[in-house]
Design a protein around this motif. Sequence first.
Motif, PDB file in Angstrom:
ATOM      1  N   PRO A  27     -28.441  -6.109  11.267  1.00  0.00           N
ATOM      2  CA  PRO A  27     -27.148  -5.554  11.670  1.00  0.00           C
ATOM      3  C   PRO A  27     -27.058  -5.237  13.160  1.00  0.00           C
ATOM      4  CG  PRO A  27     -27.861  -4.573   9.607  1.00  0.00           C
ATOM      5  CD  PRO A  27     -29.010  -5.389  10.108  1.00  0.00           C
ATOM      6  N   ASP A  28     -28.154  -4.781  13.757  1.00  0.00           N
ATOM      7  CA  ASP A  28     -28.106  -4.443  15.182  1.00  0.00           C
ATOM      8  C   ASP A  28     -27.878  -5.681  16.053  1.00  0.00           C
ATOM      9  OD1 ASP A  28     -28.324  -1.624  15.258  1.00  0.00           O
ATOM     10  OD2 ASP A  28     -30.454  -1.764  14.779  1.00  0.00           O
ATOM     11  N   ARG A  29     -28.403  -6.811  15.639  1.00  0.00           N
ATOM     12  CA  ARG A  29     -28.154  -8.044  16.404  1.00  0.00           C
ATOM     13  C   ARG A  29     -26.705  -8.489  16.229  1.00  0.00           C
ATOM     14  NH1 ARG A  29     -32.760 -12.550  16.300  1.00  0.00           N
ATOM     15  NH2 ARG A  29     -31.586 -13.064  18.195  1.00  0.00           N
ATOM     16  N   LEU A  30     -26.158  -8.291  15.039  1.00  0.00           N
ATOM     17  CA  LEU A  30     -24.745  -8.627  14.820  1.00  0.00           C
ATOM     18  C   LEU A  30     -23.820  -7.683  15.588  1.00  0.00           C
ATOM     19  CD1 LEU A  30     -24.803  -9.339  10.973  1.00  0.00           C
ATOM     20  CD2 LEU A  30     -24.648 -11.023  12.814  1.00  0.00           C
ATOM     21  N   LEU A  31     -24.236  -6.442  15.746  1.00  0.00           N
ATOM     22  CA  LEU A  31     -23.423  -5.443  16.442  1.00  0.00           C
ATOM     23  C   LEU A  31     -23.544  -5.517  17.958  1.00  0.00           C
ATOM     24  CD1 LEU A  31     -24.201  -2.408  14.116  1.00  0.00           C
ATOM     25  CD2 LEU A  31     -21.918  -3.376  14.499  1.00  0.00           C
ATOM     26  N   ALA A  32     -24.532  -6.221  18.464  1.00  0.00           N
ATOM     27  CA  ALA A  32     -24.799  -6.234  19.910  1.00  0.00           C
ATOM     28  C   ALA A  32     -23.575  -6.578  20.757  1.00  0.00           C
ATOM     29  CB  ALA A  32     -25.956  -7.185  20.214  1.00  0.00           C
ATOM     30  N   PRO A  33     -22.767  -7.578  20.390  1.00  0.00           N
ATOM     31  CA  PRO A  33     -21.601  -7.873  21.234  1.00  0.00           C
ATOM     32  C   PRO A  33     -20.613  -6.715  21.335  1.00  0.00           C
ATOM     33  CG  PRO A  33     -22.063  -9.713  19.759  1.00  0.00           C
ATOM     34  CD  PRO A  33     -22.902  -8.568  19.304  1.00  0.00           C
ATOM     35  N   PHE A  34     -20.474  -5.939  20.264  1.00  0.00           N
ATOM     36  CA  PHE A  34     -19.511  -4.835  20.262  1.00  0.00           C
ATOM     37  C   PHE A  34     -19.987  -3.702  21.174  1.00  0.00           C
ATOM     38  CE2 PHE A  34     -19.157  -7.129  16.284  1.00  0.00           C
ATOM     39  CZ  PHE A  34     -17.788  -7.350  16.189  1.00  0.00           C
ATOM     40  N   LEU A  35     -21.280  -3.411  21.108  1.00  0.00           N
ATOM     41  CA  LEU A  35     -21.821  -2.378  21.995  1.00  0.00           C
ATOM     42  C   LEU A  35     -21.744  -2.829  23.451  1.00  0.00           C
ATOM     43  CD1 LEU A  35     -22.996  -1.510  19.144  1.00  0.00           C
ATOM     44  CD2 LEU A  35     -24.889  -0.501  20.420  1.00  0.00           C
ATOM     45  N   ARG A  36     -22.101  -4.070  23.688  1.00  0.00           N
ATOM     46  CA  ARG A  36     -22.055  -4.601  25.055  1.00  0.00           C
ATOM     47  C   ARG A  36     -20.651  -4.497  25.632  1.00  0.00           C
ATOM     48  NH1 ARG A  36     -22.414 -10.474  24.388  1.00  0.00           N
ATOM     49  NH2 ARG A  36     -20.136 -10.302  24.320  1.00  0.00           N
ATOM     50  N   GLU A  37     -19.653  -4.906  24.865  1.00  0.00           N
ATOM     51  CA  GLU A  37     -18.284  -4.936  25.372  1.00  0.00           C
ATOM     52  C   GLU A  37     -17.662  -3.546  25.487  1.00  0.00           C
ATOM     53  OE1 GLU A  37     -16.683  -7.599  26.586  1.00  0.00           O
ATOM     54  OE2 GLU A  37     -18.610  -8.630  26.302  1.00  0.00           O
ATOM     55  N   SER A  38     -18.239  -2.549  24.826  1.00  0.00           N
ATOM     56  CA  SER A  38     -17.713  -1.188  24.936  1.00  0.00           C
ATOM     57  C   SER A  38     -18.490  -0.347  25.944  1.00  0.00           C
ATOM     58  CB  SER A  38     -17.735  -0.498  23.569  1.00  0.00           C
ATOM     59  OG  SER A  38     -19.066  -0.363  23.099  1.00  0.00           O
ATOM     60  N   GLY A  39     -19.429  -0.981  26.642  1.00  0.00           N
ATOM     61  CA  GLY A  39     -20.180  -0.270  27.666  1.00  0.00           C
ATOM     62  C   GLY A  39     -21.370   0.499  27.146  1.00  0.00           C
ATOM     63  N   LEU A  40     -21.753   0.268  25.908  1.00  0.00           N
ATOM     64  CA  LEU A  40     -22.922   0.915  25.319  1.00  0.00           C
ATOM     65  C   LEU A  40     -24.103  -0.051  25.344  1.00  0.00           C
ATOM     66  CD1 LEU A  40     -21.167   2.581  22.238  1.00  0.00           C
ATOM     67  CD2 LEU A  40     -21.836   3.704  24.381  1.00  0.00           C
ATOM     68  N   THR A  41     -25.286   0.491  25.243  1.00  0.00           N
ATOM     69  CA  THR A  41     -26.489  -0.343  25.295  1.00  0.00           C
ATOM     70  C   THR A  41     -26.792  -0.902  23.906  1.00  0.00           C
ATOM     71  OG1 THR A  41     -27.406   0.999  27.078  1.00  0.00           O
ATOM     72  CG2 THR A  41     -28.940  -0.409  25.854  1.00  0.00           C
ATOM     73  N   PRO A  42     -26.807  -2.224  23.755  1.00  0.00           N
ATOM     74  CA  PRO A  42     -27.162  -2.803  22.452  1.00  0.00           C
ATOM     75  C   PRO A  42     -28.566  -2.384  22.029  1.00  0.00           C
ATOM     76  CG  PRO A  42     -26.154  -4.453  23.863  1.00  0.00           C
ATOM     77  CD  PRO A  42     -26.422  -3.265  24.733  1.00  0.00           C
ATOM     78  N   LYS A  43     -28.753  -2.241  20.729  1.00  0.00           N
ATOM     79  CA  LYS A  43     -30.050  -1.847  20.189  1.00  0.00           C
ATOM     80  C   LYS A  43     -30.952  -3.051  19.925  1.00  0.00           C
ATOM     81  CE  LYS A  43     -28.117   2.275  17.959  1.00  0.00           C
ATOM     82  NZ  LYS A  43     -27.920   3.004  16.682  1.00  0.00           N
ATOM     83  N   ALA A  44     -30.381  -4.234  19.994  1.00  0.00           N
ATOM     84  CA  ALA A  44     -31.152  -5.467  19.768  1.00  0.00           C
ATOM     85  C   ALA A  44     -30.430  -6.599  20.479  1.00  0.00           C
ATOM     86  CB  ALA A  44     -31.295  -5.761  18.277  1.00  0.00           C
ATOM     87  N   LYS A  45     -31.157  -7.681  20.650  1.00  0.00           N
ATOM     88  CA  LYS A  45     -30.573  -8.848  21.300  1.00  0.00           C
ATOM     89  C   LYS A  45     -29.580  -9.524  20.362  1.00  0.00           C
ATOM     90  CE  LYS A  45     -31.881 -13.327  23.306  1.00  0.00           C
ATOM     91  NZ  LYS A  45     -33.004 -14.269  23.555  1.00  0.00           N
TER      92      LYS A  45
END
Length: 786
Positions: free
Chosen positions: A62-80
């Motif tokens: 799930p963290d890899r799937l969520l990475a684009p959303f965190l990136r685009e909201s200015g948060l640090t992704p938890k996984a690549k």
Amino acid sequence: MKNRKRIGYGLMLALACGMINSRVSAQSKPIELFPLEDIKLLSSPFLVAQQTDLNYMLKLDPDRLLAPFLRESGLTPKAKSYGNWEDSGLDGHTAGHYLTALAQMYAATGDPQCLKRINYMVDELARCQQNNKNGYVGGVPGGMAMWAEVKNGDFSSFNKKWVPWYNMHKLYAGLRDCWLLAHNEKAKIVLVKLSDWAAEETAGLTPEQMQRMLNTEHGGMNEVFADVADITGNKKYLKLAQRFCHQAILQPLEKRQDKLTGLHANTQIPKIIGFERISELNQDTAYHTAARFFWKTVVDNRTISIGGNSVREHFNPSDNFLPMLESEQGPETCNSNNMLKLTKMLFLYDNSPEYMEFYERLLYNHILSSEHPVEGGFVYFTPIHPRHYRVYSTADESFWCCVGTGMENHGKYGELIYAHQGKDIYVNLFIPSVLNWSDNGITLKQENNFPDRESTRLMVTIKKPQQFNLSVRKPSWATGGFAIKVNGKIVKAQNGIKGYLAVNRLWKTGDVVTIALPMKNSVEYLPDHSGWVSFLHGPIVLAAPTDTTDLLGLKADDSRWGHIARGKLYDFSQAPLIVDKGGDLAAALTPVKGSNANFSISPLIYQAKYKNLKLIPFYKLHDARYMLYWPVANADSISQREQQLETEDKLSTRLASRIVDGVNAGEQQPEVDHGLNSQNSNTGIINNRHWRDAGDFFSYKLGGNSQTTVLQISYSGKDRDRQFDVYINGQNITHINVADDAAEAVVTKEFKLPDGLAKTNKVLEVKFVATGGKRTAPVYSVKLLR
């Protein structure tokens, strides 16, 4: 709770928000579906597919799937972030599909891991939304800046992105399903805030600007906003849904005009689902007319035996299925996913048996067949080219659209097995399962080995005896031996709704209903009535595995075109040939002793080397080349048919063997796949062929290899005033003045590449530049050849 269940399955009930569905009269009750959580699958290929799908889903992070959303909201992704389509412009689309798939799987199985992942992902998306501060959350690369431009009517960045609204639709749908099926309250909150953002985002756009924006694929945005209107009771979202209706598609369909040829198929189907959903809410018969006509023309005129449609993702001419036969890119699974949704909605509207017949055909033969039963990979294209094969996704490397819908497909098999009308129960599909209707104290258990055994059995458990109708669908494929027994005795069932037989009695625990389902064999030609035939046993499409040679890329890697079966296309003229001696071809099917639903057609096959081929259910056929459609010759014209097939080989199959890479100009997905870049460029269709031209330039990035020696271009010779230059990686290859050519509909030319160009460059950018103050000619196709 009741509202959540209803909306999740498109049931036409009186709406909690006061938008009463007038399509159901006060004197009659609608047929309704049971919540998915009330049906559990029993041992069958469907249960295997469901469990295999769940195992595949749980391999994803799930963290890899969520990475684009965190990136685009200015948060640090938890996984690549994952690769493939997930980091090449469609970032985040898989997460939306994944939420829907998790919600369906949780409803269907109660698996706690699905709920845990839903809750975690929704929490993370809510965190992204909060950080964005404007209600937006999305994975579109550079989305915040792009959407700011769109809000002001500037689509320059939007047009360079990979279908942003299509991407967003997956998230909207996933949040909706997490609320409706998994009862996650926060998902509803995020969904409504995201809908408010969209309303504000598009509020300043004129109707003309909205329609221009909707020329780009946008999924089912109209459907999800209609759902939000139903969920919230706020009609402003229904108005938003109507603003997201693409008039260029809606208006011809309202007039019952088929203008689908050449259109990207799965761009259109979600729009039509939205039309029907809006019609459910505001009783607009024009929207329903459009949806009904679309379904009818696609199913009757553009659909093959397995229930799928399209070639290279586009609707081919209804009178010419040769492009589908020629191509390795047959019906797309996403299309079938959406056709099931539309079919379900239309069935609930008027209960016509043709909807359930099609739903069953599509479910068994395309959807069930599109998942590998052991490793769980999903199929994008199902070729019908003789002796070709399918490619399966891999969990860590494949993130195509058909992986997203693939995860959804196999968790919702229970949705339409049963239905009810008041206290009466309908049995629509013969899939082993248990219906637990707790509100009425009824449990109905269905057991069978269908289609290997031509019968099914229903067992009743009930808290106290009740009088009601048990209505069983009588399929068109059943022969005269169809019969219903109750407790071992044949009963005279009454006609219910068309296509159903109803048994009315005082039911009690221990009652057993046995239904004989004798299946007739049949053949179906392609919708254009050309000389290609498919065999069926009841609703089950049969195919013959032929060999396992050259299964290049059978398990896909993360390459841009890994979803396409790029192994050798075998010649039409070398395919097994069926000889029609004037009788019923289906009568020649001979059951194979000791097997279930397997048949020999040896007497029909012309070539001796193929006479041992056996027909088996297509959904059981994997990891092999196959014959799904067979060329047919009349007994007195075999040589003519062989010559015809040889001619088709020269025109298509043997050219295909030379192709290293290519793109059909003007076709949406191939252009996206090949990095289209353009300025002052237009597209259109001439004689059912897509084209692209430009007043300035357009270009594609094609993959070459050491064998690449030739560039082939096909373009229109009718526009005599056109001139243009062709470049590859900046080198001028040729200048073309159309006036120098014969004035032909299609001009095809080949140009030798400069020595060493393809050997030293894996990617070759082919660029068309207008010259002399003229536009380029309409270009049909660009190919790199061996």
